[in-house]
Design a protein around this motif. Structure first.
Motif, PDB file in Angstrom:
ATOM      1  N   TYR A 127     -15.588   2.791 -23.242  1.00  0.00           N
ATOM      2  CA  TYR A 127     -15.440   1.348 -23.443  1.00  0.00           C
ATOM      3  C   TYR A 127     -15.551   1.031 -24.926  1.00  0.00           C
ATOM      4  N   ILE A 128     -14.923  -0.097 -25.294  1.00  0.00           N
ATOM      5  CA  ILE A 128     -15.244  -0.683 -26.590  1.00  0.00           C
ATOM      6  C   ILE A 128     -15.768  -2.082 -26.302  1.00  0.00           C
ATOM      7  N   PHE A 129     -17.003  -2.339 -26.645  1.00  0.00           N
ATOM      8  CA  PHE A 129     -17.563  -3.683 -26.516  1.00  0.00           C
ATOM      9  C   PHE A 129     -17.320  -4.363 -27.861  1.00  0.00           C
ATOM     10  N   MET A 130     -16.451  -5.360 -27.828  1.00  0.00           N
ATOM     11  CA  MET A 130     -15.985  -5.932 -29.089  1.00  0.00           C
ATOM     12  C   MET A 130     -16.418  -7.388 -29.212  1.00  0.00           C
ATOM     13  N   GLY A 131     -16.994  -7.741 -30.339  1.00  0.00           N
ATOM     14  CA  GLY A 131     -17.365  -9.136 -30.557  1.00  0.00           C
ATOM     15  C   GLY A 131     -18.353  -9.259 -31.698  1.00  0.00           C
ATOM     16  N   GLU A 132     -18.608 -10.501 -32.092  1.00  0.00           N
ATOM     17  CA  GLU A 132     -19.506 -10.767 -33.226  1.00  0.00           C
ATOM     18  C   GLU A 132     -20.930 -10.333 -32.897  1.00  0.00           C
ATOM     19  N   ILE A 185     -19.506   0.174 -29.864  1.00  0.00           N
ATOM     20  CA  ILE A 185     -19.810  -1.230 -30.128  1.00  0.00           C
ATOM     21  C   ILE A 185     -19.233  -1.595 -31.491  1.00  0.00           C
ATOM     22  N   ALA A 186     -18.361  -2.604 -31.494  1.00  0.00           N
ATOM     23  CA  ALA A 186     -17.670  -2.940 -32.752  1.00  0.00           C
ATOM     24  C   ALA A 186     -17.424  -4.432 -32.859  1.00  0.00           C
ATOM     25  N   LYS A 187     -17.242  -4.883 -34.096  1.00  0.00           N
ATOM     26  CA  LYS A 187     -16.981  -6.307 -34.308  1.00  0.00           C
ATOM     27  C   LYS A 187     -15.504  -6.642 -34.204  1.00  0.00           C
ATOM     28  N   HIS A 188     -14.645  -5.788 -34.792  1.00  0.00           N
ATOM     29  CA  HIS A 188     -13.226  -6.127 -34.849  1.00  0.00           C
ATOM     30  C   HIS A 188     -12.362  -4.986 -34.358  1.00  0.00           C
ATOM     31  N   LYS A 189     -11.231  -5.352 -33.786  1.00  0.00           N
ATOM     32  CA  LYS A 189     -10.285  -4.382 -33.269  1.00  0.00           C
ATOM     33  C   LYS A 189      -9.609  -3.597 -34.405  1.00  0.00           C
ATOM     34  N   GLU A 190      -9.363  -4.277 -35.498  1.00  0.00           N
ATOM     35  CA  GLU A 190      -8.604  -3.685 -36.611  1.00  0.00           C
ATOM     36  C   GLU A 190      -9.248  -2.405 -37.127  1.00  0.00           C
ATOM     37  N   THR A 191     -10.544  -2.296 -36.925  1.00  0.00           N
ATOM     38  CA  THR A 191     -11.255  -1.173 -37.536  1.00  0.00           C
ATOM     39  C   THR A 191     -11.239   0.088 -36.669  1.00  0.00           C
ATOM     40  N   ILE A 192     -10.677  -0.004 -35.476  1.00  0.00           N
ATOM     41  CA  ILE A 192     -10.699   1.145 -34.561  1.00  0.00           C
ATOM     42  C   ILE A 192      -9.288   1.731 -34.440  1.00  0.00           C
ATOM     43  N   PRO A 193      -9.116   3.061 -34.612  1.00  0.00           N
ATOM     44  CA  PRO A 193      -7.776   3.654 -34.509  1.00  0.00           C
ATOM     45  C   PRO A 193      -7.133   3.404 -33.138  1.00  0.00           C
ATOM     46  N   VAL A 194      -5.816   3.253 -33.160  1.00  0.00           N
ATOM     47  CA  VAL A 194      -5.068   2.977 -31.928  1.00  0.00           C
ATOM     48  C   VAL A 194      -5.277   4.072 -30.875  1.00  0.00           C
ATOM     49  N   THR A 195      -5.398   5.306 -31.343  1.00  0.00           N
ATOM     50  CA  THR A 195      -5.593   6.417 -30.403  1.00  0.00           C
ATOM     51  C   THR A 195      -6.895   6.253 -29.610  1.00  0.00           C
ATOM     52  N   ILE A 196      -7.891   5.684 -30.246  1.00  0.00           N
ATOM     53  CA  ILE A 196      -9.177   5.456 -29.569  1.00  0.00           C
ATOM     54  C   ILE A 196      -9.043   4.249 -28.637  1.00  0.00           C
ATOM     55  N   LEU A 197      -8.420   3.189 -29.168  1.00  0.00           N
ATOM     56  CA  LEU A 197      -8.242   1.963 -28.363  1.00  0.00           C
ATOM     57  C   LEU A 197      -7.496   2.261 -27.067  1.00  0.00           C
ATOM     58  N   SER A 198      -6.447   3.113 -27.159  1.00  0.00           N
ATOM     59  CA  SER A 198      -5.613   3.349 -25.991  1.00  0.00           C
ATOM     60  C   SER A 198      -6.329   4.191 -24.929  1.00  0.00           C
ATOM     61  N   ARG A 199      -7.407   4.854 -25.325  1.00  0.00           N
ATOM     62  CA  ARG A 199      -8.133   5.665 -24.341  1.00  0.00           C
ATOM     63  C   ARG A 199      -9.437   5.028 -23.891  1.00  0.00           C
ATOM     64  N   SER A 200      -9.645   3.770 -24.284  1.00  0.00           N
ATOM     65  CA  SER A 200     -10.887   3.099 -23.888  1.00  0.00           C
ATOM     66  C   SER A 200     -10.547   1.740 -23.290  1.00  0.00           C
ATOM     67  N   GLN A 201     -11.470   1.253 -22.518  1.00  0.00           N
ATOM     68  CA  GLN A 201     -11.307  -0.110 -22.020  1.00  0.00           C
ATOM     69  C   GLN A 201     -12.027  -1.054 -22.976  1.00  0.00           C
ATOM     70  N   THR A 202     -11.259  -2.025 -23.529  1.00  0.00           N
ATOM     71  CA  THR A 202     -11.895  -2.983 -24.429  1.00  0.00           C
ATOM     72  C   THR A 202     -12.446  -4.154 -23.619  1.00  0.00           C
ATOM     73  N   VAL A 203     -13.709  -4.476 -23.854  1.00  0.00           N
ATOM     74  CA  VAL A 203     -14.322  -5.651 -23.218  1.00  0.00           C
ATOM     75  C   VAL A 203     -14.725  -6.597 -24.349  1.00  0.00           C
ATOM     76  N   PHE A 204     -14.191  -7.823 -24.303  1.00  0.00           N
ATOM     77  CA  PHE A 204     -14.461  -8.762 -25.390  1.00  0.00           C
ATOM     78  C   PHE A 204     -15.712  -9.594 -25.117  1.00  0.00           C
ATOM     79  N   PHE A 205     -16.502  -9.775 -26.158  1.00  0.00           N
ATOM     80  CA  PHE A 205     -17.690 -10.627 -26.096  1.00  0.00           C
ATOM     81  C   PHE A 205     -17.439 -11.845 -26.981  1.00  0.00           C
ATOM     82  N   GLN A 206     -17.446 -13.023 -26.361  1.00  0.00           N
ATOM     83  CA  GLN A 206     -17.133 -14.261 -27.098  1.00  0.00           C
ATOM     84  C   GLN A 206     -18.391 -14.805 -27.783  1.00  0.00           C
ATOM     85  N   PRO A 207     -18.171 -15.569 -28.877  1.00  0.00           N
ATOM     86  CA  PRO A 207     -19.331 -16.285 -29.434  1.00  0.00           C
ATOM     87  C   PRO A 207     -19.919 -17.174 -28.338  1.00  0.00           C
TER      88      PRO A 207
END
Ligand SMILES: [Zn+2]
Length: 318
Positions: free
Chosen positions: A28-33, A161-183
């Motif tokens: 997973y990628i838990f993404m948000g501020e 655990i990351a703040k922004h999508k831009e910082t993660i390589p596409v190869t990693i993004l495509s093999r993980s489920q991104t879950v967004f955390f809103q402010p």
């Protein structure tokens, strides 16, 4: 499930469905501020899957919170929950020069994390690896991690655990489920401050408004204002002050109506604690505080109101 996490209904729904259906991705990628609950959710996730009392596939309940697994996870001593972060990187450093780096390097992934990925879970049913902050990984570290994401062993979950999508390589993004955390919403933060820190609604709302959707920031702001005004209460009540000093303090706090009202509310919260121990001594002060607050709300001049209030408090307590 995930009742402990404030807000984030969408993220909670995605995870709860996957858990109940036992269709859980390996990464997973838990993404948000910051301050939106990403780390808490990851830890709660580990508890739900490893709880030895509540069966996550059979009931919609969260972890039991008192079995050995739950307790170890809460204490940070669960053998199958691994934090991959800067502290760990410093801990495994063999030389002083490897410490205090600003990036998470390949050594942390290849030499520390990966051997643990491929050995069987010691205690729990599920192994968790939480990488934070994932955006600080070097490209080599990401590439090394990619191998694990391509052939993940069973019952292993990797959470980046990351703040922004831009910082993660596409190869990693495509093999993980991104879950967004809103402010978080202002109301959610305000309610949290009232429930957890017993702030008045008025003070909680004010802090929540400035917190940019982050619990972390809200708590920081709360501590700053509380410290500032609690110190004021201690100063006013611990020794006889010269009039000029009192007037100087009042001038600082009375810079605008809102901060004057906030100061009076926080001083009141302090005064109430003293009143409970010694009602006779503090009853008059409580009365003056609520009167002063009323005057301020009715547009009286903040400096005048606070001058009189502070002089009164100082004369009554010393
Ligand atoms: Zn449990």
């Amino acid at each position: 499930m995930f009742e402990k996490i404030i807000g984030q209904n969408k993220a909670k729904k995605i995870l709860s469905e996957q858990i109940k259906n036992n269709k859980i991705p390996h990464a997973y990628i838990f993404m948000g501020e910051e301050g939106t609950g990403k780390m808490l959710t990851a830890i709660e996730f580990a508890k739900i899957l490893n709880c030895t009392i509540n069966d996550y596939t059979k009931m919609d309940a969260g972890p039991c919170n008192h079995c050995l697994s739950c307790e170890h996870i809460d204490k940070g001593s669960f053998p199958d929950l691994h934090m991959i972060n800067f502290e760990k990187q410093d801990e495994i450093a063999e030389k002083e020069s490897e410490k205090g780096k600003t990036k998470l390097g390949i050594k942390l992934i290849r030499e520390y994390m990966q051997p643990k990925v491929y050995i069987k879970a010691t205690d729990g049913k599920w192994k968790f690896f939480i990488i934070e902050p994932a955006e600080k990984m070097t490209i080599e570290a990401f590439n090394c991690l990619l191998k694990t994401l391509e052939e993940p062993p069973d019952n292993t979950i990797i959470i980046l655990i990351a703040k922004h999508k831009e910082t993660i390589p596409v190869t990693i993004l495509s093999r993980s489920q991104t879950v967004f955390f809103q402010p978080l919403h202002m109301e959610e933060i305000s309610k949290y401050l009232q429930d957890k820190h017993f702030l008045s609604q008025e003070n909680a709302d004010k802090i929540a408004e400035l917190a940019d959707g982050s619990i972390e920031k809200a708590e920081q702001l709360m501590l700053n204002t509380q410290n500032e005004y609690s110190t004021l209460w201690t100063e006013l009540t611990s020794k006889k002050l010269a009039l000029a000093d009192i007037l100087m303090k009042s001038k600082l706090v009375a810079k605008d109506r809102d901060s004057a009202i906030e100061a009076v509310s926080i001083i009141s919260e302090n005064a109430i604690k003293f009143f409970r121990q010694n009602p006779g001594k503090y009853a008059g002060i409580i009365e003056r505080l609520s009167e002063s607050k009323k005057f301020l709300e009715q547009n009286a001049n903040p400096t005048n109101v606070l001058d009189n209030l502070f002089i009164y408090i100082n004369s009554k307590t010393k």
